[in-house]
Design a protein around this motif. Structure first.
Motif, PDB file in Angstrom:
ATOM      1  N   VAL A 215       0.673  -1.079  -0.065  1.00 46.47           N
ATOM      2  CA  VAL A 215       0.000  -0.105  -0.079  1.00 46.47           C
ATOM      3  C   VAL A 215       0.788   1.379   0.136  1.00 46.47           C
ATOM      4  N   LEU A 216       0.514   2.286  -0.860  1.00 48.22           N
ATOM      5  CA  LEU A 216       1.065   3.478  -0.643  1.00 48.22           C
ATOM      6  C   LEU A 216       0.185   4.652   0.087  1.00 48.22           C
ATOM      7  N   PHE A 217       0.941   4.994   1.413  1.00 43.14           N
ATOM      8  CA  PHE A 217       0.222   5.597   2.441  1.00 43.14           C
ATOM      9  C   PHE A 217       0.379   7.104   1.968  1.00 43.14           C
ATOM     10  N   ASP A 218      -0.437   7.921   2.766  1.00 38.24           N
ATOM     11  CA  ASP A 218      -0.122   9.392   2.657  1.00 38.24           C
ATOM     12  C   ASP A 218       1.094   9.657   3.764  1.00 38.24           C
ATOM     13  N   SER A 219       1.583  10.938   3.550  1.00 41.49           N
ATOM     14  CA  SER A 219       2.697  11.110   4.489  1.00 41.49           C
ATOM     15  C   SER A 219       2.452  10.835   6.021  1.00 41.49           C
ATOM     16  N   ALA A 220       1.357  11.468   6.505  1.00 40.86           N
ATOM     17  CA  ALA A 220       1.000  11.463   7.957  1.00 40.86           C
ATOM     18  C   ALA A 220       0.815  10.114   8.457  1.00 40.86           C
TER      19      ALA A 220
ATOM     20  N   ARG B  85       5.782   2.694   2.496  1.00 40.32           N
ATOM     21  CA  ARG B  85       5.942   3.654   1.315  1.00 40.32           C
ATOM     22  C   ARG B  85       5.026   4.513   1.159  1.00 40.32           C
ATOM     23  N   ILE B  86       5.455   6.055   0.805  1.00 32.63           N
ATOM     24  CA  ILE B  86       4.279   6.995   0.615  1.00 32.63           C
ATOM     25  C   ILE B  86       4.045   7.101  -0.833  1.00 32.63           C
TER      26      ILE B  86
END
Length: 234
Positions: A18-23, A222-223
């Motif tokens: 999964v690509l997460f948002d920064s926070a 991962r962002i």
């Protein structure tokens, strides 16, 4: 590479695909920093440039709003009034020919080197020693400057240098796990804003290809590279 039980337990906390948002990514990084010491949080940014070409270099420096959590030892090459100003600003060691001789003799007990412009003739002799360690003063990093006092103050306050390695990746610390998500996010956005602003005109296609954060002993998170920098958080 064999990983320990804590690492393997932490990996189970999220889906690595999964690509997460920064926070979210930084929150997971803090949660997976379970070592007995205060782990450093690092960012690894792969850019769509070719570091072999001079017009595609990405290098600079930025002061993180919350520092790095590390006590920074600063060496300054200066004489006269510059040397006095550096000492007053809190430099750990100040010198000229004597400092060059110490370093040639094996002294490397510092994290940042600053030089007044008139010292670079001397400092140039240390290229083979300081260069490979990332300690060579540079105008681009703000460590060759007539205002050595400000350079010392910035280094002590948490100024970090970012630069591409040979694989077109930037590796930078953005603080300690104990900072918490909010402070780490502010530091992260400050760094990413600087890297985005430093985009070379010759860069083609997607500039930020991938972005991963991790604590010293933790797994990489991962962002989403399309959602980085303070502008993307608004």
């Amino acid at each position: 590479m064999k990983h320990g039980k804590k690492y393997l337990d932490n990996v189970k906390l999220y889906d690595k695909a999964v690509l997460f948002d920064s926070a979210e990514a930084l929150d997971l990084t803090v949660k997976t920093a379970t070592a007995k010491f205060d782990e450093t949080v690092e960012v690894h940014i792969r850019l769509g440039v070719d570091s072999r070409h001079a017009d595609q270099q990405v290098r600079g420096a930025v002061v993180l709003p919350h520092g790095t959590g590390k006590t920074v030892r600063v060496a300054v090459f200066a004489k006269g009034d510059d040397a006095k100003a550096a000492e007053a600003a809190g430099a750990d060691i100040v010198g000229a020919e004597d400092l060059v001789a110490q370093i040639q003799g094996g002294f490397l007990d510092f994290d940042v080197a600053v030089a007044a412009p008139n010292m670079m003739g001397l400092v140039g002799r240390l290229g083979k020693v300081l260069g490979p360690r990332g300690l060579m003063p540079s105008p681009k990093a703000g460590t060759v400057t007539p205002n050595v006092a400000q350079a010392v103050t910035d280094a002590k306050a948490g100024k970090i240098e970012y630069r591409l390695d040979k694989t077109n990746i930037i590796h930078c610390p953005i603080g300690k796990a104990s900072f918490g998500t909010e402070k780490l996010l502010e530091n992260f956005n400050t760094l990413l804003d600087a890297v985005i602003k430093a985009k070379p005109a010759a860069a083609k296609g997607q500039y930020i290809r991938s972005c991963v954060v991790s604590a010293t002993m933790g797994p990489g998170v991962r962002i989403n590279p399309n959602k980085v920098g303070s502008a993307a958080q608004n």
